[in-house]
Enzyme design. Structure first.
Site, mmCIF file in Angstrom:
data_model
loop_
_atom_site.group_PDB
_atom_site.id
_atom_site.type_symbol
_atom_site.label_atom_id
_atom_site.label_comp_id
_atom_site.label_asym_id
_atom_site.label_seq_id
_atom_site.Cartn_x
_atom_site.Cartn_y
_atom_site.Cartn_z
ATOM 1 N N LYS A 163 11.765 24.675 16.800
ATOM 2 C CA LYS A 163 10.810 24.425 15.593
ATOM 3 C C LYS A 163 11.018 23.075 15.108
ATOM 4 C CE LYS A 163 11.138 29.221 13.986
ATOM 5 N NZ LYS A 163 11.615 29.964 12.848
ATOM 6 N N LYS A 191 10.268 42.912 4.645
ATOM 7 C CA LYS A 191 10.651 42.722 6.178
ATOM 8 C C LYS A 191 11.947 42.206 6.031
ATOM 9 C CE LYS A 191 8.902 40.885 10.345
ATOM 10 N NZ LYS A 191 7.945 40.268 11.228
ATOM 11 N N ASP A 192 12.150 41.036 5.309
ATOM 12 C CA ASP A 192 13.399 40.252 5.508
ATOM 13 C C ASP A 192 14.554 40.931 4.938
ATOM 14 O OD1 ASP A 192 12.140 38.032 6.662
ATOM 15 O OD2 ASP A 192 11.954 36.708 4.864
ATOM 16 N N ARG A 210 0.736 -1.339 -0.065
ATOM 17 C CA ARG A 210 -0.009 -0.062 0.089
ATOM 18 C C ARG A 210 0.835 1.218 -0.185
ATOM 19 N NH1 ARG A 210 -3.034 -1.098 5.294
ATOM 20 N NH2 ARG A 210 -0.825 -1.944 5.782
ATOM 21 N N HIS A 255 15.148 33.938 10.801
ATOM 22 C CA HIS A 255 14.124 34.450 11.835
ATOM 23 C C HIS A 255 14.458 33.610 13.205
ATOM 24 C CE1 HIS A 255 11.186 34.780 8.286
ATOM 25 N NE2 HIS A 255 11.859 36.185 8.451
ATOM 26 N N GLN A 258 1.875 25.222 19.065
ATOM 27 C CA GLN A 258 1.498 25.858 17.744
ATOM 28 C C GLN A 258 1.896 25.053 16.546
ATOM 29 O OE1 GLN A 258 1.175 30.313 18.135
ATOM 30 N NE2 GLN A 258 2.365 30.343 16.286
ATOM 31 N N TYR A 303 5.426 23.744 10.225
ATOM 32 C CA TYR A 303 6.255 24.064 11.416
ATOM 33 C C TYR A 303 5.577 23.628 12.574
ATOM 34 C CZ TYR A 303 8.555 28.129 8.632
ATOM 35 O OH TYR A 303 8.988 28.946 7.633
#
Length: 181
Positions: A72, A167-168, A23, A62, A46, A132
């Site tokens: 993470k 932003k980055d 399978r 980040h 989260q 994440y």
């Protein structure tokens, strides 16, 4: 699950141990007990998804600072990424070192990123999604970033970036950041 520590202290590549038959296969992608047996933070609070339209999209580098620093666990669920982490813990034996790991939808491979690391990736295919699981809630004001092309690290991205957010692009160089709030 198969845990392989990287050259960066506390960072692990996690592969799914596959039980295969006609399978396909079955495998565990998360187990609090197995994470804890390897000394890893398993207190996930989260889960986040990043969808990226275009190959060459950069997201990063980040991090969140203490007391809101997070671990993470990252997996590419469609497409492919080159995932990069930098050890920014001043007291670490691997301080300022980085690694890159290719994560693809077919490999089911994950990267465990401990607290005190900057994280980012570049997409290797169009329409790439990344999942994440994090151990701290996102806290505005506790986030930070380092430019993806900072010469302090000389990250060797496998392809040229095509999309980088304003932003980055505005992240400071490493010499300019503060690791505490």
């Amino acid at each position: 699950m198969i845990f392989t520590e990287t050259k960066l202290k506390g960072a692990f590549i996690i592969d799914v141990k596959r039980l295969e038959d006609e399978r396909g296969f079955f495998g565990r992608a998360w187990c609090k007990r197995e994470f804890e047996q390897h000394g890893l933070n398993a207190n996930a609070v989260q889960a986040n998804v990043s969808y990226n339209k275009v190959k060459g999209t950069i997201r990063g580098m980040h991090y969140q600072v203490a007391p809101f620093a997070e671990t993470k666990t990252i997996r590419c669920t469609s497409g492919a990424i080159y995932d990069v982490i930098i050890d920014i813990r001043p007291d670490s034996p691997t301080y300022k070192q980085w690694i890159g790991v290719e994560l693809t939808e077919d490999s089911f491979r994950m990267l465990y990123v401990p607290e005190g690391f900057a994280h980012g990736f570049i997409t290797l295919k169009d329409h790439t999604s990344v999942h994440y699981v994090v151990t701290e809630f996102y806290t505005p004001g506790a986030e930070g970033g380092i430019r993806f092309d900072d010469p302090a690290f000389n990250i060797e991205w496998p392809i040229k970036p095509s999309v980088v957010s304003e932003k980055d692009l505005a992240h400071p160089g490493y010499r300019e950041i503060t690791l505490t709030k």
